[in-house]
Every structure is written in structure tokens, then in C-alpha cells.
Design a protein around this motif. Structure first.
Motif, PDB file in Angstrom:
ATOM      1  N   LEU A  30       0.829  -1.196   0.000  1.00 33.06           N
ATOM      2  CA  LEU A  30       0.000   0.000   0.000  1.00 33.06           C
ATOM      3  C   LEU A  30       0.870   1.256   0.000  1.00 33.06           C
ATOM      4  O   LEU A  30       0.597   2.210  -0.750  1.00 33.06           O
ATOM      5  N   VAL A  31       1.904   1.276   0.820  1.00 39.66           N
ATOM      6  CA  VAL A  31       2.803   2.427   0.871  1.00 39.66           C
ATOM      7  C   VAL A  31       3.442   2.659  -0.500  1.00 39.66           C
ATOM      8  O   VAL A  31       3.560   3.805  -0.972  1.00 39.66           O
ATOM      9  N   LEU A  32       3.846   1.581  -1.166  1.00 40.28           N
ATOM     10  CA  LEU A  32       4.450   1.718  -2.484  1.00 40.28           C
ATOM     11  C   LEU A  32       3.447   2.289  -3.485  1.00 40.28           C
ATOM     12  O   LEU A  32       3.772   3.197  -4.260  1.00 40.28           O
ATOM     13  N   GLN A  33       2.221   1.765  -3.472  1.00 40.09           N
ATOM     14  CA  GLN A  33       1.209   2.281  -4.388  1.00 40.09           C
ATOM     15  C   GLN A  33       0.925   3.756  -4.134  1.00 40.09           C
ATOM     16  O   GLN A  33       0.780   4.548  -5.075  1.00 40.09           O
ATOM     17  N   LEU A  34       0.858   4.142  -2.868  1.00 41.37           N
ATOM     18  CA  LEU A  34       0.639   5.546  -2.528  1.00 41.37           C
ATOM     19  C   LEU A  34       1.799   6.417  -3.005  1.00 41.37           C
ATOM     20  O   LEU A  34       1.598   7.515  -3.549  1.00 41.37           O
ATOM     21  N   ALA A  35       3.023   5.930  -2.808  1.00 40.70           N
ATOM     22  CA  ALA A  35       4.200   6.707  -3.208  1.00 40.70           C
ATOM     23  C   ALA A  35       4.239   6.909  -4.717  1.00 40.70           C
ATOM     24  O   ALA A  35       4.539   8.016  -5.210  1.00 40.70           O
TER      25      ALA A  35
END
Length: 453
Positions: A69-74
């Protein structure tokens, strides 16, 4: 204070709020299967092994969907920030605001909060294209963007149409100055994109799952349903024409799969061996298409209609996932009133033209009527080409009707429209050209509204 700190500060705040609403990330059945393979380190090719491998590496930062999720947000918010910066640097204040507003689409926010290969794919393309737009003269940025685009090509079997127009931006301008040079460069640039997925699968020793049979089986089912005949290999099923008529749906191939409450008697399990005999699955497919071309066209157009939410009833189509599906690890998203409101807004948007992928495709076609020349190196034009080619790739290649498949098309067309329509030169074009550009969108909106009425 310059624009850059303001834009990036606002983006960081939005990304943090976005992540808090969806923490640790919605996991659908696809993501559950992928995470299981990420944990085991044993991959098959039903879902992109490259994403499963990446998820395994992200396990160093924590278990479950949160690192993905953090990667997708970034990727998503980083790419958005770069496009806003590019618009601001070109003096397009209105376009900058429009890009920010488009980034807050309820549908897109839900998709980014859901662990999906489509969200990872769209985020990667958004960041790569943003780098090319915001850093046009930076060689390092072009190299990073090119690597991101090749990496994105490992995530979807139909990624090449989306990635190729953007990759052409990363090459020197002289390589696309004339039509012959542009064509030759496109052929060369397509090579790493075409090879990315099979090479990644081979490098990760991904087992063959037969995923390619889903398209073949669905097309054979559609041809048989519209031609009122049996084009499947012979099985032990009695009256296959009637059985197939009951199983076929222009919405998706799911009845032919092994999951679900009522799998078709003619499906993946019963057809696996027969299809691989003789001339193989593509031989069966080619023979059926050659014998019944009109039925094949009817099936494909009927499915594309549902896939793009065109002449449909919205209640018949799948919506967005509001919560994680049951999984062995108990990962779930805690109830949250703000997220529920956002989910309701997304569901409501799906019933309006901004939620119909066909409208974004029509708008993208209109933009290409205004500015068709990819060789000029305009990032907005490259976005439009990428979005339209990718969106129409689902006409022959899709087996399901979910809005997530058009995440990239909707996002890319929106940004391209914000940039191209904010140019004074666009509105100085001949009136006939402006009318021709507006016609596709006006037609599909009117037809879609009438169909739903």
C-alpha cells in the motif's frame, strides 16, 4: 515560497491521509493469492510473478498488505506531484489545479487503497511519465523513467500499448523527428517491453498456470453463444450448446473458471487437456473465429460494452471492493466513516459519465484529433496515445468487466486533457476540428444516458 515545496508538501499530506483511510490496504482474492506466493517464494504466472516477488522483498518492512500500500501511494502521489510541477513550470495554473482535482477522484482513491496489479501498474506509469514531463532535459530522469516503464511491462500482458508511447519520450528528440525515424525507434523500443514479462517469469521460475486459456475459453464460449453452435473441443457434457448458453455472460468469463458457486460444466477444468491436444488452444481459437467471424465480433463488442460501462445497467456490473476478502492471516481494514463515505461516493460516481471508462476513451480520442503528432515530444500527447491504445487493447483481450482495468486510461486522459485544453493554441484550431474532437465524448455520453434510462 516557490511552487515546488508547496505542491510536494500538499501531496505528502494527502498521501498520509489517503493511507490512513485505507490502512493497511484492501486485499481482494487476487491479492490474497499473490501474497500467499510472496510468502512461499513459489510463483505461477496466473498473476504477475514480478509483483509477487516484489511483495516478498517488501516483507523486510513488515507483513501483509501495508508495504505494498505504501508503495502504491508513493507511486501515485509522487507521479501526481511531478505532473502538477510540470504544469506549473509551463505556466498552466489552471491545469495544475485540474490535475490535483482529478487526483482526488473517489474511484481512483479506492483503487489506490486496494492492493492490485492495476494500481501498481498505473502508479508506475504515472511516476515514469511525470519524470519525463517534469525533467525533460535530465538524462538521469529519462533513464529512470525508461527502467520504470520496462518494469511496468512485467505487470500486465497488455502493457506494451500503454508503455510504448511513454518510452518514446525517453529517447533523444532526433530519434523521432521524422515518421520513418519514429517508426524505427518504436520498433526498437517495443523489444524490451515485449520481452519484459516472459523474461521476468522465466527468471523467477514461474510455473505455467494455463492463464492464457481463460481468453481462449471465453472467446469460444462467446462465439458458441452468438452462433448457437458448439465450437469447444469434444467433452463428455451432453447438449453443450444449451450448457454454454446458460454459462456465457458478456460481463465476464467467471462461470468457465473453477471458482464461484456454480462453475460451468464446460470450463477450465474440463477443457484444459482437450484444448492442448491437436493444434493447441490457439488452433481451436483460430478455427472458431474463421468459421464464425460475425459471432466473434458480436461477442467481443458485447463484452467491450460491459467492460467500458457503455450501453449498460450499472447494477449488473461489479463495483469496487469495500473491504478485504477473508484471508488466512486476518488482514482487514478497520471500519471508518470517512472511508465509507468515500466508498459511497465512488459507487455513485460509477453510475455517472465520469465513472464510465468509455467516456475517458472518447475524450482521449478527441484529444488525439486535436493533437495527434506523437513525434513532437509533447508529454500530454504521449499520455493520450498511451491511454487510448491501452484502453482499446481490452477490446480483443479482456475476460472481465471491472473498472480497475481502466485505471490508467482514466488517469492519463484526465491529465492530458488538463494540459491540452488549457493551451490557447488548442482553442485557435479550426471550428470543424474542435467539433470533431468533441463529438466522440458527446455521442457516448448521450448514448450511455439513454441506455440507462
Amino acid at each position: 515560497m516557490t511552487s515546488r515545496p508547496v505542491i510536494f508538501g500538499a501531496i505528502v499530506l494527502l498521501a498520509l491521509l489517503h493511507g490512513a483511510l485505507f490502512w493497511p490496504g484492501i486485499m481482494t482474492w487476487d491479492a490474497i493469492r499473490q501474497y500467499g506466493q510472496a510468502l512461499s517464494g513459489q510463483y505461477d504466472d496466473w498473476h504477475p510473478p514480478a509483483m509477487n516477488w516484489l511483495w516478498r522483498q517488501l516483507g523486510l518492512f513488515g507483513a501483509g498488505p501495508a508495504p505494498m500500500l505504501v508503495l502504491q501511494l508513493a507511486l501515485y502521489w509522487g507521479g501526481t506531484a511531478l505532473w502538477m510541477q510540470a504544469a506549473w513550470a509551463r505556466g498552466r495554473r489552471g491545469a495544475t489545479g485540474a490535475i490535483a482535482l482529478l487526483a482526488l477522484s473517489p474511484i481512483v482513491l479506492v483503487l489506490v487503497g486496494t492492493i492490485l496489479k492495476d494500481s501498481l501498474f498505473a502508479g508506475t506509469l504515472l511516476l515514469a511519465s511525470g519524470l519525463l514531463a517534469a525533467r525533460p532535459g535530465d538524462r538521469a530522469a529519462r533513464i529512470v523513467a525508461a527502467l520504470l516503464l520496462v518494469a511496468a511491462a512485467t505487470l500486465r500482458f497488455n502493457a506494451v500499448p500503454a508503455c510504448l508511447p511513454l518510452l518514446l519520450l525517453a529517447v533523444p528528440a532526433a530519434w523521432r523527428r521524422t515518421v520513418p525515424r519514429l517508426g524505427a525507434t518504436a520498433l526498437l523500443a517495443a523489444i524490451p517491453l515485449v520481452l519484459a514479462l516472459p523474461l521476468a517469469n522465466a527468471a523467477l521460475h514461474a510455473k505455467r498456470s494455463g492463464v492464457e486459456l481463460s481468453l481462449v475459453i471465453y472467446d469460444l464460449g462467446g462465439i458458441g453463444a452468438f452462433a448457437k453452435t458448439d465450437v469447444f473441443p469434444r467433452t463428455s457434457v451432453a447438449n453443450p450448446v444449451a450448457v454454454n448458453e446458460d454459462c456465457y455472460s458478456p460481463i465476464s468469463w467467471d462461470r468457465y473458471a473453477w471458482w464461484g458457486a456454480a462453475p460451468c460444466a464446460i470450463g477450465f477444468t474440463t477443457l484444459d487437456a482437450p484444448l492442448k491436444a491437436g493444434h493447441g488452444p490457439y488452433g481451436w481459437w483460430a478455427a472458431a473465429v474463421a468459421a464464425h467471424p460475425l459471432a466473434y465480433a458480436e461477442h467481443r463488442l458485447a463484452h467491450f460494452d460491459r467492460n467500458t460501462r457503455f450501453l449498460v445497467h450499472d447494477a449488473d456490473l461489479p463495483g469496487l471492493s469495500p473491504q478485504s476478502d477473508p484471508n488466512p492471516w486476518g488482514f482487514t481494514v478497520a471500519p471508518n466513516g470517512w472511508r465509507s463515505a468515500l466508498q459511497h461516493a465512488a459507487d455513485a460516481t460509477l453510475t455517472t459519465p465520469p465513472g464510465w471508462p468509455i467516456c475517458w476513451l472518447a475524450l482521449g480520442l478527441g484529444l488525439l484529433v486535436l493533437r495527434p503528432r506523437l513525434g513532437d515530444g509533447d508529454p500530454a500527447v504521449a499520455l493520450a496515445w498511451s491511454a487510448v491504445l491501452y484502453g482499446f487493447s481490452y477490446l480483443p483481450l479482456s475476460v472481465a468487466s471491472e473498472v480497475r482495468y481502466h485505471f490508467w486510461t482514466m488517469t492519463a486522459v484526465g491529465i492530458a486533457a488538463a494540459l491540452l485544453l488549457s493551451q490557447r493554441a488548442t482553442w485557435q484550431l479550426p471550428r470543424w476540428r474542435l467539433a470533431a474532437a468533441a463529438a466522440p465524448l458527446l455521442i457516448v455520453v448521450a448514448a450511455g444516458v439513454i441506455a440507462r434510462a
